[in-house]
Design a protein around this motif. Structure first.
Motif, PDB file in Angstrom:
ATOM      1  N   GLY A   1       9.546  44.428  60.640  1.00  0.00           N
ATOM      2  CA  GLY A   1       8.556  43.492  61.158  1.00  0.00           C
ATOM      3  C   GLY A   1       7.580  43.028  60.099  1.00  0.00           C
ATOM      4  N   GLY A   2       6.653  42.207  60.518  1.00  0.00           N
ATOM      5  CA  GLY A   2       5.678  41.664  59.582  1.00  0.00           C
ATOM      6  C   GLY A   2       6.286  40.567  58.718  1.00  0.00           C
ATOM      7  N   THR A   3       5.639  40.285  57.611  1.00  0.00           N
ATOM      8  CA  THR A   3       6.086  39.203  56.729  1.00  0.00           C
ATOM      9  C   THR A   3       6.866  39.705  55.515  1.00  0.00           C
ATOM     10  OG1 THR A   3       3.998  39.286  55.497  1.00  0.00           O
ATOM     11  CG2 THR A   3       4.132  37.773  57.395  1.00  0.00           C
ATOM     12  N   THR A   4       7.062  41.017  55.411  1.00  0.00           N
ATOM     13  CA  THR A   4       7.688  41.568  54.207  1.00  0.00           C
ATOM     14  C   THR A   4       9.206  41.490  54.237  1.00  0.00           C
ATOM     15  OG1 THR A   4       7.816  43.807  55.145  1.00  0.00           O
ATOM     16  CG2 THR A   4       5.802  43.206  53.948  1.00  0.00           C
ATOM     17  N   ARG A   5       9.815  41.394  55.415  1.00  0.00           N
ATOM     18  CA  ARG A   5      11.262  41.428  55.600  1.00  0.00           C
ATOM     19  C   ARG A   5      11.870  42.751  55.132  1.00  0.00           C
ATOM     20  NH1 ARG A   5      14.352  37.386  52.970  1.00  0.00           N
ATOM     21  NH2 ARG A   5      12.752  37.184  51.374  1.00  0.00           N
ATOM     22  N   MET A   6      11.065  43.811  55.114  1.00  0.00           N
ATOM     23  CA  MET A   6      11.572  45.123  54.743  1.00  0.00           C
ATOM     24  C   MET A   6      12.480  45.665  55.847  1.00  0.00           C
ATOM     25  SD  MET A   6      10.440  46.212  51.764  1.00  0.00           S
ATOM     26  CE  MET A   6       9.110  45.993  50.570  1.00  0.00           C
ATOM     27  N   LEU A   7      13.450  46.482  55.440  1.00  0.00           N
ATOM     28  CA  LEU A   7      14.389  47.074  56.371  1.00  0.00           C
ATOM     29  C   LEU A   7      14.340  48.587  56.292  1.00  0.00           C
ATOM     30  CD1 LEU A   7      17.526  44.843  55.613  1.00  0.00           C
ATOM     31  CD2 LEU A   7      15.912  44.567  57.497  1.00  0.00           C
ATOM     32  N   SER A   8      14.707  49.228  57.388  1.00  0.00           N
ATOM     33  CA  SER A   8      14.954  50.672  57.386  1.00  0.00           C
ATOM     34  C   SER A   8      16.382  50.887  57.873  1.00  0.00           C
ATOM     35  CB  SER A   8      13.956  51.409  58.285  1.00  0.00           C
ATOM     36  OG  SER A   8      14.045  50.941  59.614  1.00  0.00           O
ATOM     37  N   VAL A   9      16.971  51.992  57.445  1.00  0.00           N
ATOM     38  CA  VAL A   9      18.360  52.248  57.810  1.00  0.00           C
ATOM     39  C   VAL A   9      18.581  53.752  57.837  1.00  0.00           C
ATOM     40  CG1 VAL A   9      19.250  52.204  55.423  1.00  0.00           C
ATOM     41  CG2 VAL A   9      20.769  51.621  57.328  1.00  0.00           C
ATOM     42  N   ASN A  10      19.489  54.186  58.706  1.00  0.00           N
ATOM     43  CA  ASN A  10      19.838  55.594  58.757  1.00  0.00           C
ATOM     44  C   ASN A  10      21.288  55.733  59.194  1.00  0.00           C
ATOM     45  OD1 ASN A  10      19.950  56.394  61.834  1.00  0.00           O
ATOM     46  ND2 ASN A  10      18.169  55.070  61.570  1.00  0.00           N
ATOM     47  N   PHE A  11      21.868  56.863  58.856  1.00  0.00           N
ATOM     48  CA  PHE A  11      23.220  57.186  59.321  1.00  0.00           C
ATOM     49  C   PHE A  11      23.387  58.697  59.359  1.00  0.00           C
ATOM     50  CE2 PHE A  11      23.820  56.624  54.695  1.00  0.00           C
ATOM     51  CZ  PHE A  11      24.453  57.817  54.347  1.00  0.00           C
TER      52      PHE A  11
END
Length: 257
Positions: free
Chosen positions: A240-250
């Motif tokens: 979210g927000g304006t950074t376009r950052m992602l989180s991921v897990n597996f």
């Protein structure tokens, strides 16, 4: 080589996990070693005693900075020395690492320089009835961030299925292991959208069918390496927000020798 900096830390920070999934070995040079090219942990290259070397072709003179060995018994078999080498375009073998195994956990050799390799070789010395099931060589995927907090070290996280024996009166008569392995989850946050698409998504695609090596904390725990597979598809979440950052897990299930 100049190291790029993001957020005050180098992008190849030694605390960041390494993933080895693209195996650039195409064929075996040494007879009776084809088993290590098959990505399962059942078929093995076996040797009895003495110093033995196996060589393997790298496709199209490819760039390599890691060699990994999995599904082996080199420690319990009493091996005193494992040496890995790369044959460069000049036609000479260069020794990139030599170690004495400290456990039967996978071994992940990552060397500082990227080498153009035509072949790689593995030499084992000492011990008896040695077995190796998997050998990969290629370029490490170095994660952009450190692991998210709360990670359970996969080498310390057993996944065991037991079969218990009980008498008719409820007395415990014994237990044996039906199936064993390791399992843990890996999570990263604040990954840039561009880096994910360019670097991590190819791994996501490959992980659907191909097992991989992961070295979780090269700075502290050089022996903390696992070889296994994901339990489900991998999908990122937008933070979210304006950074376009992602989180991921597996979640990963790993072989336990």
């Amino acid at each position: 080589m100049e190291i790029s900096i993001k957020g005050g830390r180098p992008i190849d920070d030694p605390s960041y996990a390494r993933i080895g999934y693209l195996n650039k070995i195409t064929s075996a040079v040494t007879a009776s070693t084809d088993a290590v090219l098959i990505p399962n942990t059942f078929e093995r290259w076996t040797t009895s005693t003495g110093t033995v070397t196996a060589s393997f072709n790298i496709g199209n003179l490819s760039t390599v900075n890691y060699i990994a060995i999995g599904a082996h018994n080199l420690f319990s078999a009493g091996v005193t020395n494992v040496r890995v080498q790369c044959k460069t375009s000049a036609g000479s073998f260069i020794t990139v690492a030599t170690i004495k195994p400290q456990s039967n956990s996978p071994i992940y050799f990552e060397f500082n320089d990227f080498l153009l390799c035509a072949q790689v070789s593995v030499t084992i010395t000492g011990g008896t009835n040695r077995e190796i099931g998997i050998i990969y060589a290629g370029q490490s995927l170095i994660m952009q961030r450190a692991l998210f907090g709360g990670h359970n070290p996969i080498n310390l996280s057993s996944m065991t299925e037991y079969r218990n024996s009980m008498s008719d009166s409820g007395q415990f008569l014994g237990r044996r292991i039906k199936r064993k392995g390791q399992q843990s989850s890996f999570a990263w946050a604040n990954i840039t959208d561009e880096w994910y698409r360019d670097n991590f998504q190819p791994f996501v695609n490959a992980a659907k069918t191909t097992p991989f090596f992961i070295k979780t904390r090269p700075d502290y725990y050089v022996d903390e390496v696992a070889f296994g597979y994901t339990t489900a598809d991998i999908s990122p979440s937008n933070q979210g927000g304006t950074t376009r950052m992602l989180s991921v897990n597996f979640t990963m299930r790993a072989h336990d020798e």
